[in-house]
Design a protein around this motif. Structure first.
Motif, PDB file in Angstrom:
ATOM      1  N   CYS A   1       0.862  -0.953  -0.101  1.00  0.00           N
ATOM      2  CA  CYS A   1      -0.051  -0.199  -0.011  1.00  0.00           C
ATOM      3  C   CYS A   1       0.674   1.282  -0.021  1.00  0.00           C
ATOM      4  N   ALA A   2       1.907   1.098   0.901  1.00  0.00           N
ATOM      5  CA  ALA A   2       2.799   2.424   0.956  1.00  0.00           C
ATOM      6  C   ALA A   2       3.484   2.647  -0.505  1.00  0.00           C
ATOM      7  N   GLN A   3       3.857   1.735  -1.260  1.00  0.00           N
ATOM      8  CA  GLN A   3       4.559   1.697  -2.392  1.00  0.00           C
ATOM      9  C   GLN A   3       3.346   2.453  -3.290  1.00  0.00           C
ATOM     10  N   LEU A   4       2.276   1.913  -3.419  1.00  0.00           N
ATOM     11  CA  LEU A   4       1.352   2.382  -4.244  1.00  0.00           C
ATOM     12  C   LEU A   4       1.106   3.833  -4.345  1.00  0.00           C
ATOM     13  N   LYS A   5       0.820   4.298  -2.841  1.00  0.00           N
ATOM     14  CA  LYS A   5       0.781   5.554  -2.413  1.00  0.00           C
ATOM     15  C   LYS A   5       1.890   6.591  -2.769  1.00  0.00           C
ATOM     16  N   GLU A   6       3.232   5.967  -2.817  1.00  0.00           N
ATOM     17  CA  GLU A   6       4.386   6.898  -3.244  1.00  0.00           C
ATOM     18  C   GLU A   6       4.377   6.959  -4.685  1.00  0.00           C
ATOM     19  N   GLU A   7       3.721   5.820  -5.560  1.00  0.00           N
ATOM     20  CA  GLU A   7       3.741   5.845  -6.924  1.00  0.00           C
ATOM     21  C   GLU A   7       2.700   6.898  -7.455  1.00  0.00           C
ATOM     22  N   ARG A   8       1.524   6.917  -6.791  1.00  0.00           N
ATOM     23  CA  ARG A   8       0.505   7.727  -7.043  1.00  0.00           C
ATOM     24  C   ARG A   8       0.963   9.307  -6.925  1.00  0.00           C
ATOM     25  N   GLU A   9       1.473   9.608  -5.737  1.00  0.00           N
ATOM     26  CA  GLU A   9       2.284  10.910  -5.554  1.00  0.00           C
ATOM     27  C   GLU A   9       3.109  11.180  -6.625  1.00  0.00           C
ATOM     28  N   ARG A  10       4.222  10.295  -6.864  1.00  0.00           N
ATOM     29  CA  ARG A  10       5.073  10.758  -7.817  1.00  0.00           C
ATOM     30  C   ARG A  10       4.495  11.128  -9.261  1.00  0.00           C
ATOM     31  N   ASN A  11       3.459  10.196  -9.741  1.00  0.00           N
ATOM     32  CA  ASN A  11       2.768  10.278 -10.885  1.00  0.00           C
ATOM     33  C   ASN A  11       2.043  11.846 -10.996  1.00  0.00           C
ATOM     34  N   GLU A  12       1.797  12.124  -9.718  1.00  0.00           N
ATOM     35  CA  GLU A  12       0.835  13.567  -9.380  1.00  0.00           C
ATOM     36  C   GLU A  12       1.860  14.582  -9.492  1.00  0.00           C
ATOM     37  N   ASN A  13       2.909  14.480  -9.100  1.00  0.00           N
ATOM     38  CA  ASN A  13       4.085  15.327  -9.095  1.00  0.00           C
ATOM     39  C   ASN A  13       4.578  15.652 -10.571  1.00  0.00           C
ATOM     40  N   ILE A  14       4.817  14.458 -11.287  1.00  0.00           N
ATOM     41  CA  ILE A  14       5.108  14.630 -12.561  1.00  0.00           C
ATOM     42  C   ILE A  14       4.208  15.136 -13.549  1.00  0.00           C
ATOM     43  N   ALA A  15       2.870  15.122 -13.362  1.00  0.00           N
ATOM     44  CA  ALA A  15       1.661  15.568 -14.031  1.00  0.00           C
ATOM     45  C   ALA A  15       1.611  17.153 -13.891  1.00  0.00           C
ATOM     46  N   ASN A  16       2.064  17.468 -12.513  1.00  0.00           N
ATOM     47  CA  ASN A  16       2.104  18.873 -12.037  1.00  0.00           C
ATOM     48  C   ASN A  16       3.293  19.776 -12.707  1.00  0.00           C
ATOM     49  N   GLY A  17       4.269  18.954 -12.825  1.00  0.00           N
ATOM     50  CA  GLY A  17       5.457  19.425 -13.370  1.00  0.00           C
ATOM     51  C   GLY A  17       5.084  19.909 -14.946  1.00  0.00           C
ATOM     52  N   VAL A  18       4.777  18.762 -15.673  1.00  0.00           N
ATOM     53  CA  VAL A  18       4.349  18.830 -17.169  1.00  0.00           C
ATOM     54  C   VAL A  18       3.386  19.829 -17.371  1.00  0.00           C
ATOM     55  N   GLN A  19       2.213  20.085 -16.464  1.00  0.00           N
ATOM     56  CA  GLN A  19       1.289  20.958 -16.528  1.00  0.00           C
ATOM     57  C   GLN A  19       2.210  22.713 -16.314  1.00  0.00           C
ATOM     58  N   ALA A  20       2.926  22.663 -15.616  1.00  0.00           N
ATOM     59  CA  ALA A  20       3.586  23.742 -15.364  1.00  0.00           C
ATOM     60  C   ALA A  20       4.478  24.193 -16.593  1.00  0.00           C
ATOM     61  N   LEU A  21       5.167  23.343 -16.988  1.00  0.00           N
ATOM     62  CA  LEU A  21       5.993  23.505 -18.334  1.00  0.00           C
ATOM     63  C   LEU A  21       4.943  23.910 -19.511  1.00  0.00           C
ATOM     64  N   LEU A  22       3.814  23.241 -19.651  1.00  0.00           N
ATOM     65  CA  LEU A  22       3.167  23.555 -20.733  1.00  0.00           C
ATOM     66  C   LEU A  22       2.295  24.782 -20.626  1.00  0.00           C
ATOM     67  N   ARG A  23       1.953  25.199 -19.175  1.00  0.00           N
ATOM     68  CA  ARG A  23       1.565  26.916 -18.843  1.00  0.00           C
ATOM     69  C   ARG A  23       2.715  27.740 -19.402  1.00  0.00           C
ATOM     70  N   GLU A  24       3.898  27.560 -18.860  1.00  0.00           N
ATOM     71  CA  GLU A  24       5.176  28.596 -19.342  1.00  0.00           C
ATOM     72  C   GLU A  24       5.008  28.583 -20.904  1.00  0.00           C
ATOM     73  N   THR A  25       4.946  27.407 -21.606  1.00  0.00           N
ATOM     74  CA  THR A  25       5.164  27.418 -22.892  1.00  0.00           C
ATOM     75  C   THR A  25       4.158  28.363 -23.677  1.00  0.00           C
ATOM     76  N   ILE A  26       2.771  28.170 -23.131  1.00  0.00           N
ATOM     77  CA  ILE A  26       1.631  28.974 -23.699  1.00  0.00           C
ATOM     78  C   ILE A  26       1.928  30.527 -23.459  1.00  0.00           C
ATOM     79  N   VAL A  27       2.348  30.681 -22.212  1.00  0.00           N
ATOM     80  CA  VAL A  27       2.460  31.810 -21.675  1.00  0.00           C
ATOM     81  C   VAL A  27       3.603  32.629 -22.702  1.00  0.00           C
ATOM     82  N   SER A  28       4.705  31.938 -22.777  1.00  0.00           N
ATOM     83  CA  SER A  28       5.795  32.589 -23.617  1.00  0.00           C
ATOM     84  C   SER A  28       5.314  32.655 -25.058  1.00  0.00           C
ATOM     85  N   GLY A  29       4.567  31.739 -25.514  1.00  0.00           N
ATOM     86  CA  GLY A  29       4.030  31.930 -26.999  1.00  0.00           C
ATOM     87  C   GLY A  29       3.309  33.211 -27.041  1.00  0.00           C
TER      88      GLY A  29
END
Length: 83
Positions: A1-29
């Motif tokens: 269970c702890a490993q699954l929770k860590e994996e979910r948190e990691r995936n959420e952090n990756i998604a948030n990072g990608v979202q932030a990079l996409l946002r920055e690219t849109i704003v820069s454009g």
């Protein structure tokens, strides 16, 4: 269970990072093409793909407004301002 929770948190952090990079690219454009007074069709097509991913990751803030403004820009200098 702890490993699954860590994996979910990691995936959420990756998604948030990608979202932030996409946002920055849109704003820069937006900054780049608003300075030029037009946004070429190839840039609009690229930004549409970026925005789709951004929006699907939960993005829906000022970048949405800037994206919509970009799509309304003329596609060449002759239609836009003489900057």
């Amino acid at each position: 269970c702890a490993q699954l929770k860590e994996e979910r948190e990691r995936n959420e952090n990756i998604a948030n990072g990608v979202q932030a990079l996409l946002r920055e690219t849109i704003v820069s454009g937006y900054n780049r093409y608003s300075d030029k007074g037009f946004c070429p069709i190839y840039a609009k097509e690229s930004l549409k793909k970026l925005y789709k991913s951004y929006h699907e990751l939960g993005g829906n803030d000022v970048a949405t407004e800037l994206y919509q403004k970009l799509l309304k820009m003329p596609e060449n200098r002759e239609e836009g301002s003489e900057k």
